[in-house]
Structures are given as C-alpha cells and as structure tokens.
Design an enzyme around this catalytic site. Structure first.
Site, PDB file in Angstrom:
ATOM      1  N   ASP A  51      30.982  10.863  33.822  1.00  0.00           N
ATOM      2  CA  ASP A  51      30.442  11.722  32.757  1.00  0.00           C
ATOM      3  C   ASP A  51      29.285  12.587  33.277  1.00  0.00           C
ATOM      4  O   ASP A  51      28.328  12.069  33.842  1.00  0.00           O
ATOM      5  CB  ASP A  51      29.910  10.876  31.604  1.00  0.00           C
ATOM      6  CG  ASP A  51      30.994  10.086  30.907  1.00  0.00           C
ATOM      7  OD1 ASP A  51      32.134  10.068  31.392  1.00  0.00           O
ATOM      8  OD2 ASP A  51      30.694   9.472  29.872  1.00  0.00           O
ATOM      9  N   GLU A 273      34.389  10.480  21.706  1.00  0.00           N
ATOM     10  CA  GLU A 273      33.383  10.328  22.748  1.00  0.00           C
ATOM     11  C   GLU A 273      32.670  11.635  23.064  1.00  0.00           C
ATOM     12  O   GLU A 273      33.231  12.721  23.024  1.00  0.00           O
ATOM     13  CB  GLU A 273      34.056   9.819  24.026  1.00  0.00           C
ATOM     14  CG  GLU A 273      34.881   8.560  23.779  1.00  0.00           C
ATOM     15  CD  GLU A 273      34.851   7.607  24.946  1.00  0.00           C
ATOM     16  OE1 GLU A 273      33.867   6.866  25.044  1.00  0.00           O
ATOM     17  OE2 GLU A 273      35.800   7.623  25.743  1.00  0.00           O
TER      18      GLU A 273
END
Ligand code: FRU
Length: 435
Positions: A51, A273
């Site tokens: 990420d 998410e």
C-alpha cells in the site's frame, strides 16, 4: 434497507452500494487493465512494498518540496514470506525528483509508533511539517498478534531537503489515537460477525466546497444479531463494509469527531479498503479497493478499484459505470495488482497500485498459501505496479493504458505512456490521449 433505484439510499439518507448494482459487475474493455510484468530493475529492492500513498498538501494536491516529491508505503524486508508481511508492516518513505526513480529515505517513525505494526494511511504536508495518519494495528509490545485497529496520527516530523538529491523526514514524533469505533455508527471488533474486521486506512481530505477537514476510513456497519437487513439472508448480513468519515471541528488535523458513514455495502461486501476522494468538475469521486473474496455469496466481484460519484461530499453516491468497478486485473492474471490510489492529472486520473501475485490464476488469493514457499516468493511482485491511466467522464470511466512501474507524474508533467491498451477513447476532450 435500500430502495431498488439506481441511486439507492437508506431511509436515513446514507448511500449504499446496492446489491442490484454489484450483481452487474463484469470485466469489460473499459475496466480491465493490461497484463503487467516485473520491472527491469526493482526500485525497491530489499523490500516488499505494497500500500502506497503520496505526501499531499492540505488541499489534496501532491506536495513538491524543493523539487522533490514523496511517497509513503507499507514495507517489510523481502526475505519474509509475502503473506506474512501484514504482521510486521512498517511505513517507509521514498523521494524522487522526477517521479520515476525513487530513493529510499528509510522508516518514517523511529520505533515508537502505536500498534504492534502500522497499516495504511495518508500524509499531509503543511509549512514544512508532516502530519501522518495511519492504522495502529494491534498494540505495541503485544506478545500475541491481535487485530484490533485504531486510527492514529503523528505530528512532529519535518521535511528537510538536504540537497538536490536528498530529502529527509526528521523529528520527534508525537503519536496519538485519533479515532476508535463507537459501536453504533461503526462496528467494534467484539460486535463483528464477519470474515474479517476493519477500522482502518485514514485518508485526509479537505472539502473544496467549504474548506472543512475530514478523515475518511474503512470500517464496518454494526448489524446486530437478530436483525435481517439482507432479505432474510443471514450469511449476506455478515458482509457489512462501510466508508467512514470523521470531521475536524477546528481544522486541527489531530482532533476528529465521528460522523455517519458516507456509504455502506451491507449485504454486498465486507471490506471497502483505503477509501479516498478526487474532486473534479464539482463531482466527488469516492474510490475504494476490494477483493473478489470479500463480496457476499452470489455476487461475482473482482480484485479491483471501485468508485462512486456524488454531487457533494455527503452523497447520494452513484456507482461508477452502473456497477461500481473502475479497474480490475485481467482474467488471466486476476491478482496481479491491488490497493489502488487515484489522483487527478488534469485530463486523466492516474492510479498507483502495487504489483501483487502474478503468474497465478487460482480461484482466490487464499490458494497462494497452498503453494510451496519458493513459489509464493517467486510470484509476489512486492513493488509498485505500472501506474494506470483512467479517463473520467461523468459516471463513466475507461482504462486507457499504463505508465511505467511506480510513475507519479505531477499534473503539469507530460505522461510517458508505455501501454495504450488499444482501448476505446472517449469522444472529445477528457480521456483523449495527450503525450
Ligand atoms: C490493503 C490493506 C489495507 C491495510 C493493509 C495491511 O492492501 O488490507 O486495508 O491497511 O493492507 O497490510
């Protein structure tokens, strides 16, 4: 809970991702990204990188500091089995003067961050200071790993551009828990009935309409035992992802109050998410990443970037393209990338993600753990994926192709496309290719 129109809202006004919309999800030329391959040289050698988020100014634009731009990312050393990386994740920063070659600055924090490991977040730059928002996952020093998630913030870091080639983020960080779930708007861990639990991934956002300051984040909506929101389908009721929001009453980036979610996906999906927003032409584009395996039974979803659009921050949010999917992996490489972060590049949207498991066509990501460890290493990208180019035209989007791995051009910099994808262009201005 929802009406059956194209723009469903609950009776209390909250937008929802309607099951009827999610049931229309399918791969099309407009939503599938090209197959990607490992980069010739891995800019993040020695690390698993996943990420990723850019350091941004308060107004959301990419920060430029004495010619440098900065990205932050979750990392682990690359000798670790890729599937174990979430258990040790640490935020590192990288800087670049051209948005193509990234120099490793090191860990953002010096060991006193909250949580036993840190998960995704965002970072805001203002007057030399860095405000870091992240997920405190578990508790510092815990002997057994727990999955409690709290939203944390840190102040005290400063950007020091040492010279033309170097930049450092230094300082005495002061870490604080900013938000915890209240059990009413946002599910607490002990209320969870679902497959996984979420209260994480804070994203700083200033609303250009009125200058109000927000954090959006990933959460779950409480669905008490005995209630049946999903047409009497008790299994679907365990899928209760939401996009949460908190407002700062004073614009202080360390003081927040929970507000009702922007959108939820009760009966549809468990994990929305890394939510984030791009405002363009007065339209609020709200993006999330989600996995194929977190959709409720009966919905065929994909590991993909999903998006919704509304006329103002509070919605009504409509799913983009009528179903919500913006960009997914091709059928022959369904898990090649994940965790997409979109930003506005003027004519196009650019989307940064990480290179996940390639050369793997199992039914779900869970199958990876069944492979020999050497194969788990071999098939994991663990670096940034080619940046995706996406055209936005009202409620419609089109994947246009890719830039190189990890390219983060500023809006004023021309795009150097490597794959034009052979996809249809939108008629007229937006979305037409510009070199
Ligand atoms: C998405 C994600 C985030 C979380 C991180 C943990 O890839 O699940 O929601 O913060 O990974 O590694």
């Amino acid at each position: 809970m929802t009406d059956s129109s194209e723009t469903p809202v609950r009776s209390d006004g909250r937008s929802t991702w309607a099951r009827e919309a999610a049931e229309r999800l399918e791969r099309t030329d407009r939503t599938v990204s090209p197959v990607i391959y490992p980069p010739e040289t891995d800019a993040f050698d020695g690390l698993h990188v996943w990420d990723t988020w850019p350091l941004r100014n308060r107004d959301g634009s990419l920060a430029e500091i004495d010619g440098h731009r900065v990205i932050l990312a979750l990392t682990a050393t690359d000798d670790l089995l890729p599937g174990k990386r979430h258990d040790v994740a640490a935020i590192h920063y990288f800087h670049s003067t051209d948005g193509r070659s990234w120099i490793h600055g090191g860990p953002l924090f010096d060991g006193d961050a909250l949580g036993s490991r840190q998960w995704a977040g965002s970072a805001m730059y203002e007057d030399g200071a860095v405000y870091a928002f992240y997920t405190a996952s578990g508790f510092r020093g815990e002997e057994e790993l727990t999955y409690t998630q709290r939203i944390a913030g840190a102040t005290g870091g400063e950007v020091v551009a040492v010279n033309d080639a170097d930049l450092r983020i230094e300082g005495e960080w002061d870490h604080r828990i900013l938000l915890e779930p209240d059990g009413d708007l946002y599910e607490r861990e002990d209320q969870s009935r679902g497959m996984t639990y979420t209260f994480r991934d804070p994203w700083f956002f200033e609303d250009p309409a009125d200058g109000e300051t927000y954090l959006v984040f990933e959460a779950n909506t409480p669905v008490p035992e005995g209630t049946n929101p999903c047409d009497s389908d008790p299994v679907a009721a365990e899928f209760n992802g939401s996009i949460g929001i908190a407002r700062s009453p004073t614009d202080d980036p360390m003081a927040w109050e929970l507000e009702p979610p922007l959108l939820d996906a009760v009966c549809v999906n468990q994990e929305l998410e890394r939510p984030h927003l791009v405002v363009r032409d007065g339209q609020y584009y709200l993006f999330i990443s989600s996995h194929q395996h977190t959709f409720a039974p009966g919905i065929e979803g994909y590991d993909a970037l999903y998006g919704f659009v509304a006329d103002d921050l509070r919605g009504k949010y409509r799913p983009l393209n009528g179903h919500g999917m913006v960009a997914t992996n091709p059928a022959n490489a369904p898990f090649q990338s994940y965790s997409w972060t979109a930003y506005d590049h003027g004519d196009e949207l650019l989307v940064v993600s990480f290179f996940n498991y390639y050369d793997y066509v199992g039914a779900t990501l869970d199958g990876i753990a069944e492979l020999p460890e050497s194969e788990q290493f071999r098939r994991f990208g663990g670096t940034l994926a080619p940046t995706l180019r996406v055209a936005l035209d009202g409620d419609r989007t089109t994947v246009l192709g890719t830039l190189r791995h990890g390219d983060v051009p500023l809006p004023r910099e021309a795009l150097k496309a490597v794959d034009r994808g052979g996809r249809p262009r939108l008629a007229g201005g937006r979305g037409s290719y510009r070199r």
